[in-house]
Design a protein around this motif. Structure first.
Motif, PDB file in Angstrom:
ATOM      1  N   MET A 193       0.834  -1.215  -0.048  1.00 14.85           N
ATOM      2  CA  MET A 193       0.004   0.110  -0.090  1.00 14.85           C
ATOM      3  C   MET A 193       0.797   1.423   0.040  1.00 14.85           C
ATOM      4  O   MET A 193       1.829   1.312   0.738  1.00 14.85           O
ATOM      5  N   ILE A 194       0.539   2.369  -0.777  1.00 17.02           N
ATOM      6  CA  ILE A 194       1.229   3.469  -0.972  1.00 17.02           C
ATOM      7  C   ILE A 194       0.717   4.546  -0.074  1.00 17.02           C
ATOM      8  O   ILE A 194      -0.679   4.745   0.149  1.00 17.02           O
ATOM      9  N   MET A 195       1.866   4.897   0.994  1.00 15.39           N
ATOM     10  CA  MET A 195       1.022   5.819   1.972  1.00 15.39           C
ATOM     11  C   MET A 195       1.379   7.357   1.112  1.00 15.39           C
ATOM     12  O   MET A 195       2.430   7.707   0.609  1.00 15.39           O
ATOM     13  N   LYS A 196       0.237   8.113   1.331  1.00 15.98           N
ATOM     14  CA  LYS A 196       0.401   9.554   0.662  1.00 15.98           C
ATOM     15  C   LYS A 196       0.444  10.518   1.707  1.00 15.98           C
ATOM     16  O   LYS A 196      -0.006  10.477   2.714  1.00 15.98           O
ATOM     17  N   GLN A 197       1.235  11.583   1.224  1.00 14.82           N
ATOM     18  CA  GLN A 197       1.194  12.912   2.515  1.00 14.82           C
ATOM     19  C   GLN A 197       0.419  14.007   1.960  1.00 14.82           C
ATOM     20  O   GLN A 197       0.298  14.197   0.853  1.00 14.82           O
ATOM     21  N   PHE A 198      -0.281  14.675   3.132  1.00 10.96           N
ATOM     22  CA  PHE A 198      -1.279  15.577   2.682  1.00 10.96           C
ATOM     23  C   PHE A 198      -0.859  16.744   3.567  1.00 10.96           C
ATOM     24  O   PHE A 198      -0.388  16.464   5.009  1.00 10.96           O
ATOM     25  N   THR A 199      -1.178  17.951   3.198  1.00 10.58           N
ATOM     26  CA  THR A 199      -1.091  19.210   4.279  1.00 10.58           C
ATOM     27  C   THR A 199      -2.342  19.518   4.442  1.00 10.58           C
ATOM     28  O   THR A 199      -3.437  19.743   3.755  1.00 10.58           O
ATOM     29  N   ILE A 200      -2.746  20.026   5.964  1.00  9.67           N
ATOM     30  CA  ILE A 200      -3.984  20.385   6.157  1.00  9.67           C
ATOM     31  C   ILE A 200      -4.259  21.825   5.782  1.00  9.67           C
ATOM     32  O   ILE A 200      -3.389  22.407   5.933  1.00  9.67           O
ATOM     33  N   VAL A 260       1.269  18.278   8.451  1.00 11.57           N
ATOM     34  CA  VAL A 260       1.662  17.378   7.439  1.00 11.57           C
ATOM     35  C   VAL A 260       1.020  16.061   7.968  1.00 11.57           C
ATOM     36  O   VAL A 260       1.443  15.494   8.960  1.00 11.57           O
ATOM     37  N   LEU A 261       0.064  15.374   7.263  1.00  8.08           N
ATOM     38  CA  LEU A 261      -0.482  14.136   7.765  1.00  8.08           C
ATOM     39  C   LEU A 261      -0.303  13.094   6.545  1.00  8.08           C
ATOM     40  O   LEU A 261      -0.122  13.288   5.554  1.00  8.08           O
ATOM     41  N   THR A 262       0.082  11.788   7.102  1.00  2.00           N
ATOM     42  CA  THR A 262       0.014  10.655   6.038  1.00  2.00           C
ATOM     43  C   THR A 262      -1.102   9.813   6.235  1.00  2.00           C
ATOM     44  O   THR A 262      -1.392   9.386   7.214  1.00  2.00           O
ATOM     45  N   THR A 263      -1.602   9.383   4.963  1.00  2.00           N
ATOM     46  CA  THR A 263      -2.509   8.350   5.108  1.00  2.00           C
ATOM     47  C   THR A 263      -2.090   6.769   5.376  1.00  2.00           C
ATOM     48  O   THR A 263      -0.944   6.456   4.731  1.00  2.00           O
ATOM     49  N   VAL A 264      -2.518   6.099   6.170  1.00  2.31           N
ATOM     50  CA  VAL A 264      -1.927   4.638   6.494  1.00  2.31           C
ATOM     51  C   VAL A 264      -3.122   3.909   5.864  1.00  2.31           C
ATOM     52  O   VAL A 264      -2.748   2.890   5.406  1.00  2.31           O
ATOM     53  N   ARG A 265      -4.262   4.104   6.027  1.00  2.00           N
ATOM     54  CA  ARG A 265      -5.340   3.361   5.562  1.00  2.00           C
ATOM     55  C   ARG A 265      -6.663   3.965   5.297  1.00  2.00           C
ATOM     56  O   ARG A 265      -7.193   4.790   5.955  1.00  2.00           O
ATOM     57  N   PHE A 266      -7.273   3.605   4.268  1.00  2.33           N
ATOM     58  CA  PHE A 266      -8.448   3.903   3.680  1.00  2.33           C
ATOM     59  C   PHE A 266      -9.440   2.742   3.792  1.00  2.33           C
ATOM     60  O   PHE A 266      -9.253   1.714   3.124  1.00  2.33           O
ATOM     61  N   TYR A 267     -10.485   2.734   4.725  1.00  2.00           N
ATOM     62  CA  TYR A 267     -11.555   1.645   4.686  1.00  2.00           C
ATOM     63  C   TYR A 267     -12.610   1.900   3.390  1.00  2.00           C
ATOM     64  O   TYR A 267     -12.870   2.975   2.927  1.00  2.00           O
ATOM     65  N   PRO A 268     -12.946   0.908   3.035  1.00  2.00           N
ATOM     66  CA  PRO A 268     -13.976   0.787   2.030  1.00  2.00           C
ATOM     67  C   PRO A 268     -15.486   1.560   2.171  1.00  2.00           C
ATOM     68  O   PRO A 268     -15.564   1.678   3.380  1.00  2.00           O
ATOM     69  N   PHE A 269     -15.939   1.749   1.170  1.00  2.00           N
ATOM     70  CA  PHE A 269     -17.169   2.644   1.124  1.00  2.00           C
ATOM     71  C   PHE A 269     -17.256   3.846   2.011  1.00  2.00           C
ATOM     72  O   PHE A 269     -18.104   4.106   2.750  1.00  2.00           O
TER      73      PHE A 269
END
Length: 67
Positions: free
Chosen positions: A1-8, A32-41
Protein backbone atom coordinates in the motif's frame (compact mmCIF):
# COMPACT_ATOMS: atom_id res chain seq x y z
CA UNK A 1 0.00 0.00 0.00
CA UNK A 2 1.29 3.43 -0.92
CA UNK A 3 1.13 6.00 1.87
CA UNK A 4 0.51 9.55 0.71
CA UNK A 5 1.23 12.79 2.49
CA UNK A 6 -1.20 15.68 2.63
CA UNK A 7 -1.08 19.12 4.19
CA UNK A 8 -4.05 20.32 6.23
CA UNK A 9 -5.50 23.31 4.38
CA UNK A 10 -8.51 24.29 6.44
CA UNK A 11 -10.86 23.49 9.27
CA UNK A 12 -13.74 25.40 7.67
CA UNK A 13 -16.98 23.48 7.38
CA UNK A 14 -16.32 21.29 10.42
CA UNK A 15 -18.42 21.64 13.55
CA UNK A 16 -16.82 23.25 16.59
CA UNK A 17 -16.52 20.05 18.64
CA UNK A 18 -14.74 18.20 15.79
CA UNK A 19 -12.39 21.14 15.24
CA UNK A 20 -11.63 21.35 18.97
CA UNK A 21 -10.94 17.60 19.16
CA UNK A 22 -8.58 17.72 16.15
CA UNK A 23 -6.72 20.68 17.66
CA UNK A 24 -6.36 18.82 20.96
CA UNK A 25 -4.81 15.92 19.02
CA UNK A 26 -2.22 18.30 17.60
CA UNK A 27 -3.63 18.91 14.12
CA UNK A 28 -3.26 22.50 12.91
CA UNK A 29 -3.49 24.26 9.57
CA UNK A 30 -0.24 23.42 7.77
CA UNK A 31 0.29 20.11 9.59
CA UNK A 32 1.49 17.29 7.36
CA UNK A 33 -0.43 14.05 7.68
CA UNK A 34 0.24 10.66 6.14
CA UNK A 35 -2.59 8.34 5.15
CA UNK A 36 -2.08 4.87 6.58
CA UNK A 37 -5.34 3.17 5.55
CA UNK A 38 -8.57 3.95 3.72
CA UNK A 39 -11.50 1.70 4.62
CA UNK A 40 -14.00 0.83 1.88
CA UNK A 41 -17.32 2.59 1.24
CA UNK A 42 -16.06 5.94 2.58
CA UNK A 43 -15.37 4.41 5.98
CA UNK A 44 -12.81 5.81 8.39
CA UNK A 45 -9.37 6.95 7.29
CA UNK A 46 -6.36 6.16 9.46
CA UNK A 47 -3.85 9.00 9.39
CA UNK A 48 -0.49 9.52 11.03
CA UNK A 49 0.63 12.88 12.39
CA UNK A 50 3.82 13.28 14.43
CA UNK A 51 4.22 9.53 15.12
CA UNK A 52 0.57 9.30 16.26
CA UNK A 53 -2.11 7.34 14.38
CA UNK A 54 -5.67 8.65 14.41
CA UNK A 55 -8.88 7.33 12.87
CA UNK A 56 -11.13 10.05 11.42
CA UNK A 57 -14.30 10.04 9.34
CA UNK A 58 -13.81 10.15 5.57
CA UNK A 59 -15.81 13.41 5.31
CA UNK A 60 -13.56 15.06 7.91
CA UNK A 61 -10.45 13.89 6.05
CA UNK A 62 -11.74 15.33 2.75
CA UNK A 63 -12.52 18.65 4.44
CA UNK A 64 -9.06 18.86 6.03
CA UNK A 65 -7.22 18.39 2.73
CA UNK A 66 -9.47 20.85 0.93
CA UNK A 67 -11.56 18.37 -1.06
Amino acid sequence: MIMKQFTIHQFNGLDDSTTQRLHSLGLQTGSVLTTVRFYPFHGPVIIQVDQQRIGIRYQVFRQLIGG
